[in-house]
Design an enzyme around this catalytic site. Structure first.
Site, short mmCIF file in Angstrom:
data_model
loop_
_atom_site.label_atom_id
_atom_site.label_comp_id
_atom_site.label_asym_id
_atom_site.label_seq_id
_atom_site.Cartn_x
_atom_site.Cartn_y
_atom_site.Cartn_z
N ARG A 153 0.84 -1.18 0.00
CA ARG A 153 0.00 0.00 0.00
C ARG A 153 0.88 1.23 0.00
O ARG A 153 1.75 1.35 0.88
CB ARG A 153 -0.94 0.04 1.23
CG ARG A 153 -2.07 1.05 1.09
CD ARG A 153 -2.87 1.23 2.39
NE ARG A 153 -2.07 1.91 3.40
CZ ARG A 153 -1.81 1.38 4.60
NH1 ARG A 153 -2.27 0.19 4.93
NH2 ARG A 153 -1.08 2.06 5.46
N GLU A 169 4.73 6.99 2.55
CA GLU A 169 5.58 5.80 2.63
C GLU A 169 4.99 4.72 1.74
O GLU A 169 3.84 4.77 1.33
CB GLU A 169 5.67 5.27 4.06
CG GLU A 169 4.36 4.75 4.61
CD GLU A 169 4.51 3.83 5.81
OE1 GLU A 169 5.65 3.39 6.09
OE2 GLU A 169 3.50 3.56 6.46
N ASN A 171 4.28 0.78 2.01
CA ASN A 171 4.25 -0.37 2.93
C ASN A 171 4.31 -1.67 2.14
O ASN A 171 3.50 -1.86 1.23
CB ASN A 171 2.94 -0.35 3.74
CG ASN A 171 2.87 0.84 4.66
OD1 ASN A 171 3.55 0.90 5.66
ND2 ASN A 171 2.05 1.81 4.31
N SER A 176 -2.66 -2.87 6.47
CA SER A 176 -3.96 -3.03 7.10
C SER A 176 -5.09 -2.61 6.16
O SER A 176 -4.89 -1.85 5.23
CB SER A 176 -4.04 -2.12 8.34
OG SER A 176 -3.16 -2.57 9.32
N LYS A 334 11.96 2.58 5.79
CA LYS A 334 12.01 4.02 5.49
C LYS A 334 13.40 4.46 5.03
O LYS A 334 13.53 5.41 4.26
CB LYS A 334 11.53 4.78 6.72
CG LYS A 334 10.04 4.50 6.96
CD LYS A 334 9.56 5.05 8.25
CE LYS A 334 8.05 4.94 8.35
NZ LYS A 334 7.51 3.57 8.22
N LYS A 388 12.04 9.98 11.47
CA LYS A 388 11.46 8.63 11.44
C LYS A 388 12.49 7.55 11.73
O LYS A 388 13.50 7.47 11.03
CB LYS A 388 10.84 8.34 10.06
CG LYS A 388 9.69 9.24 9.66
CD LYS A 388 9.03 8.73 8.40
CE LYS A 388 7.80 9.55 8.07
NZ LYS A 388 7.06 9.00 6.90
N GLU A 392 7.55 0.20 11.61
CA GLU A 392 6.24 0.20 10.94
C GLU A 392 5.16 0.01 12.00
O GLU A 392 5.43 -0.45 13.10
CB GLU A 392 6.16 -0.96 9.94
CG GLU A 392 7.18 -0.87 8.81
CD GLU A 392 6.99 0.36 7.94
OE1 GLU A 392 5.83 0.76 7.74
OE2 GLU A 392 8.00 0.96 7.52
N GLY A 393 3.92 0.36 11.63
CA GLY A 393 2.81 0.07 12.53
C GLY A 393 2.28 1.28 13.26
O GLY A 393 1.31 1.20 13.99
N ARG A 475 -7.76 7.27 4.96
CA ARG A 475 -7.80 7.43 6.41
C ARG A 475 -7.90 8.92 6.73
O ARG A 475 -7.18 9.72 6.14
CB ARG A 475 -6.52 6.86 7.05
CG ARG A 475 -6.52 5.34 7.17
CD ARG A 475 -5.25 4.86 7.76
NE ARG A 475 -4.14 5.00 6.82
CZ ARG A 475 -2.87 4.97 7.18
NH1 ARG A 475 -2.54 4.83 8.45
NH2 ARG A 475 -1.92 5.09 6.28
#
Ligand code: ADP
Ligand code: HGS
Ligand code: MG
Length: 499
Positions: A153, A169, A171, A176, A334, A388, A392-393, A475
């Site tokens: 994603r 970013e 992923n 998710s 990253k 950063k 992740e997450g 989102r």
């Protein structure tokens, strides 16, 4: 109700003619009671619709909501209406999906590039170091992954300063919401059809969203490519998973649309029950596993002991298709995002000049902390940057004045401490009013949104079987929140209204 709506609608017309860049009709304006009633009515309908359509998550108030399926559910946090986006940016984001898919595959094949780019990070970041150890073992064993499946994603924000779509970013592991995002699109289309004529909205402006079905299809096609009928897909999950229903949607489509069985296992269960046969076949609990789909393993929290690391290594060593492989996982860090943004690096992996230009066009400013100049300006203007770590997450980034403090501390520490981080240009999306519904409570807030485009890539040796965009995740979070994140409780699931 329709009377109330007519009143509301008239007010709305009057309001929207005044407000510039009026967002989607704010479901409640300051005047008059009826609007609030109308919003409450819609919020109740929406929450009920969620419950009846599996747009649900575990309720953190219920201690069993992450371990016992069907217990302690609550409707997923949602926005009441979709957030608007100019169609040109939608098309641009969609066009980038297959380009990023191909880039991930090309970079994943350059083991030295991955090892070299992350070599300083590994000195100061144990988690990244452990991932690199597994990757190095595969390189030394000259391990080839003939069948490669990526379910990615790519996340973007529309930067209001430059009016350009910039990538947050990419992923490449455990992305998710491929299950729930499709249902949010259905919810918004339903609400617009029900109330749209009064709100002057057209459901056809909400793009279709087949992420759940397309991800299930890609997993099923990878299983087909491996071609062992009795084999299963194994989903690697966290011991506690309140987002399990997002995952179960893929299990459902795999079974109902493709006849493929999925088993859910934690890393420690794989360590206890798994083994690799001499021919490389992965066997877990006496079931042959030909596709491993990671929905865990992306954060140090998933490796509380050596058992989880040996499970990760065991699966990597097997002939099963890993989604992602250790290489695909590393490409999504990253640090690699920042390395790929350096001049002339994309040219090492791709030939097509237009495609390279399109990718570069969506890159925000990305720098390593070796760059003295940038570190200095970040200390002077911390609000213009995000710091950063390789994590992740959600919940790991550093913003605002904390950027200044962290950089000064890291510089004092000296050595390679700085190499655990990257600096990124902070993106400022335009804020707009939205009605958010969380736990049955509806409230209006100023929000910013982040558009994720899902992409699937399946390759068997030199045959590219799938390379496509697979729907989207919008989102939306309160604009005052730096980090966001749905699971973290700041963002809600949204969809898109093309303008
Ligand atoms: N450059 C940026 N500008 C503005 N917000 C950002 C930026 N990078 C990240 N964010 C915010 O932080 C969140 C998490 O950052 P991200 O890089 O996606 O980390 P993670 O891998 O933890 O999701 C994003 O969803 C976004 O809300
Ligand atoms: N619980 C795990 C969560 C997996 C996860 O955190 N994935 C990252 C990319 S690595 C991600 O997509 N973050 C956006 C989610 C948000 O905004 O809350 C799962 O769902 O399987
Ligand atoms: Mg993210």
């Amino acid at each position: 109700l329709s009377f109330k709506f007519r009143i509301y609608h008239l007010k709305l017309r009057r309001n929207s003619s005044r407000a510039q860049h009026s967002p989607l009709p704010a479901m409640s304006t300051t005047e008059g009671k009826p609007d609030a009633d109308a919003v409450e009515e819609m919020a109740r309908e929406a929450a009920a619709w969620c419950a009846m359509h599996g747009l649900v998550v575990g309720d953190r108030a219920d201690p069993r909501s992450g371990t016992v399926p069907g217990v302690g559910l609550v409707h997923a946090p949602i926005s009441l209406l979709p957030s608007r986006l100019p169609e040109s940016f939608w098309s641009q984001a969609c066009e980038l999906a297959p380009l990023f898919n191909e880039l991930v595959d090309r970079v994943s094949l350059d083991g030295d590039f991955l090892q070299d780019s992350l070599s300083k990070t590994r000195q100061v970041d144990d988690f990244t170091s452990r991932l690199l150890d597994i990757h190095r073992k595969m390189m030394d064993a000259n391990k080839k992954e003939n069948i490669r499946l990526g379910l990615h994603r790519s996340d973007y924000m529309l930067d209001s300063e430059t009016n350009s779509l910039l990538q947050i970013e990419l992923n490449t592991i455990s992305v998710s919401f491929p299950g729930l995002c499709s249902i949010v699109t259905e919810l918004h289309r339903t609400l617009i059809n029900q109330y749209g004529n009064l709100l002057c909205l057209d459901a056809k402006r909400v793009p279709g969203n087949e992420a759940s079905r397309q991800f299930a299809k890609a997993l099923a096609k990878a299983w087909d490519e491996f071609n062992v009928d009795s084999a299963v897909v194994m989903m690697i999950v966290q011991p506690e998973e309140r987002n399990m229903y997002d995952q179960y949607w893929l299990v459902k489509y795999l079974r109902e649309s493709h006849g493929v069985t999925t088993i859910r296992k934690t890393l420690s269960e794989v360590e206890a029950e798994g083994r690799v046969l001499p021919d490389g076949t992965l066997v877990v609990n006496d079931r042959k596993v030909t596709v491993v789909y990671f929905r865990a393993g992306y954060t140090p929290n998933d490796y509380p002991s050596e058992a989880e690391w040996s499970a990760r290594l065991l699966m990597e060593q097997s002939s099963a298709v890993k989604c992602p492989s250790i290489s695909y996982h590393l490409v999504g860090t990253k640090k690699i995002q920042q390395e790929l943004a350096k001049p002339n690096v994309l040219e090492r992996f791709l030939e097509n000049k237009e495609e390279i230009a399109k990718l570069r066009q969506c890159f925000a400013g990305l720098w390593s902390l070796d760059d003295e100049e940038v570190v200095k300006s970040a200390i002077e203007n911390p609000d213009l940057f995000v710091l950063k770590p390789q994590r992740e997450g959600g919940g790991n980034n550093i913003y605002g004045l904390d950027v200044r403090e962290a950089l000064i501390r890291l510089k004092k520490e000296g050595g390679d401490a700085l190499s655990a981080y990257i600096l990124m240009q902070r993106i400022f999306p335009k804020a707009s009013l939205a009605s958010l519904v969380r736990g049955g409570v509806c409230h209006e807030a100023l929000t910013v949104s982040e558009l994720g485009i899902y992409g699937a890539y399946l390759r068997n040796k030199d045959k590219v079987i799938i390379n496509d965009k697979c729907g989207y995740l919008m989102r939306t979070k309160v604009s005052s929140s730096d980090e966001g994140g749905v699971a973290a409780g700041f963002a809600v699931l949204d969809s898109l209204y093309l303008t």
